[in-house]
Design an enzyme around this catalytic site. Sequence first.
Site, PDB file in Angstrom:
ATOM      1  N   HIS A   1       0.847  -1.198   0.000  1.00 46.52           N
ATOM      2  CA  HIS A   1       0.000   0.000   0.000  1.00 46.52           C
ATOM      3  C   HIS A   1       0.885   1.251   0.000  1.00 46.52           C
ATOM      4  CE1 HIS A   1      -2.746   3.145   1.304  1.00 46.52           C
ATOM      5  NE2 HIS A   1      -3.674   2.413   0.720  1.00 46.52           N
TER       6      HIS A   1
ATOM      7  N   GLU B   1      -4.199   2.198  -7.135  1.00 46.25           N
ATOM      8  CA  GLU B   1      -4.500   3.317  -6.237  1.00 46.25           C
ATOM      9  C   GLU B   1      -3.530   4.459  -6.522  1.00 46.25           C
ATOM     10  OE1 GLU B   1      -6.647   1.311  -2.541  1.00 46.25           O
ATOM     11  OE2 GLU B   1      -4.634   2.033  -2.083  1.00 46.25           O
TER      12      GLU B   1
HETATM   13  O1  LIG Z   1      -6.069   3.514   0.389  1.00 42.53           O
HETATM   14  C1  LIG Z   1      -7.217   3.237   0.160  1.00 42.53           C
HETATM   15  C2  LIG Z   1      -7.710   1.842   0.235  1.00 42.53           C
HETATM   16  O2  LIG Z   1      -6.641   0.989   0.390  1.00 42.53           O
HETATM   17  C3  LIG Z   1      -8.199   4.274  -0.171  1.00 42.53           C
HETATM   18  O3  LIG Z   1      -8.474   5.017   0.946  1.00 42.53           O
HETATM   19  P1  LIG Z   1      -9.587   6.151   0.886  1.00 42.53           P
HETATM   20  O4  LIG Z   1     -10.765   5.556   0.156  1.00 42.53           O
HETATM   21  O5  LIG Z   1      -9.871   6.479   2.293  1.00 42.53           O
HETATM   22  O6  LIG Z   1      -8.993   7.290   0.083  1.00 42.53           O
END
Ligand SMILES: O=C(CO)COP(=O)(O)O
Length: 266
Positions: free
Chosen positions: A101, A169
């Site tokens: 992450h 992401e």
């Molecule tokens: O990092 C995330 C999920 O792993 C996304 O977080 P948010 O939806 O709070 O921006």
Amino acid sequence: MSASVTVGVSLKTYFGHARARAWFAEIAPRLRAHPAVADGRVRVFVIPTYLQIADAVAAFAGSPVRVGAQDVSAYPAGAFTGEVTASELAEVSVTVVEIGHAERRRLFDETDHVTAAKATAAVEHGLTPVLCIGEAEHLGASAAALANVEQLAVNLEGVPTGPVIVAYEPVWAIGAAEPAPDAHIVAVCRALRAALDADPARAGSTVIYGGAAGPGLLARLDGVESGAVDGLFLGRFAHDPDALLSVVDEAAALATVSPLTPGGAP
Ligand SMILES: O=C(CO)COP(=O)(O)O
């Protein structure tokens, strides 16, 4: 959209123990009663903190909801103080592990080499990696697609054969007010899907999007290009159980075929 749609949730460390238990107690029966979750059209995973895993496993027992961990050791059992091994996670019924992450990369110096080692440990123990990748800077869609396909390749280097859940992401969308633009998400996810499809070692893999994802996004993405994104990875917008269930409803509306019905995907 795909035959089945994935809805993942990471609780990060937002909830303390009592609040996490209360959240599990509220959502578990609602997910268990959801027909699309029950028949596999919507595949849900929940990733709490390590200390909340046992309660999550108990709450979701007997339902198809999978429980994950937010990290995993790249090392085997032994003299590795502070680590949690893939084998122990598997022992306590964890089936998915989040790897790489953006917060771990930024705050804990996790490199692509480390994430590949963790993904290897996960696959070797039968755990499905939720491999998080994403560009740090704002880029145009095609440059972002290229950067993510390259990052995916490096992160999967040496990882044994097995399906992965790739969580796209973009770093700049995590914790933001709004997700990345719909067309940007679709372009990058489509490129990641093509890269996975070209690699027989990754058969059965899925591509999901995370970063301020919430209700309404899945339907919008489907409007841009049906099937380009296999689901969402939710953070903050899953804290409200109604919001999570509304994303699951949207996913159900987009999942075209039940995997458990004849003609459905395996
Ligand atoms: O990092 C995330 C999920 O792993 C996304 O977080 P948010 O939806 O709070 O921006």
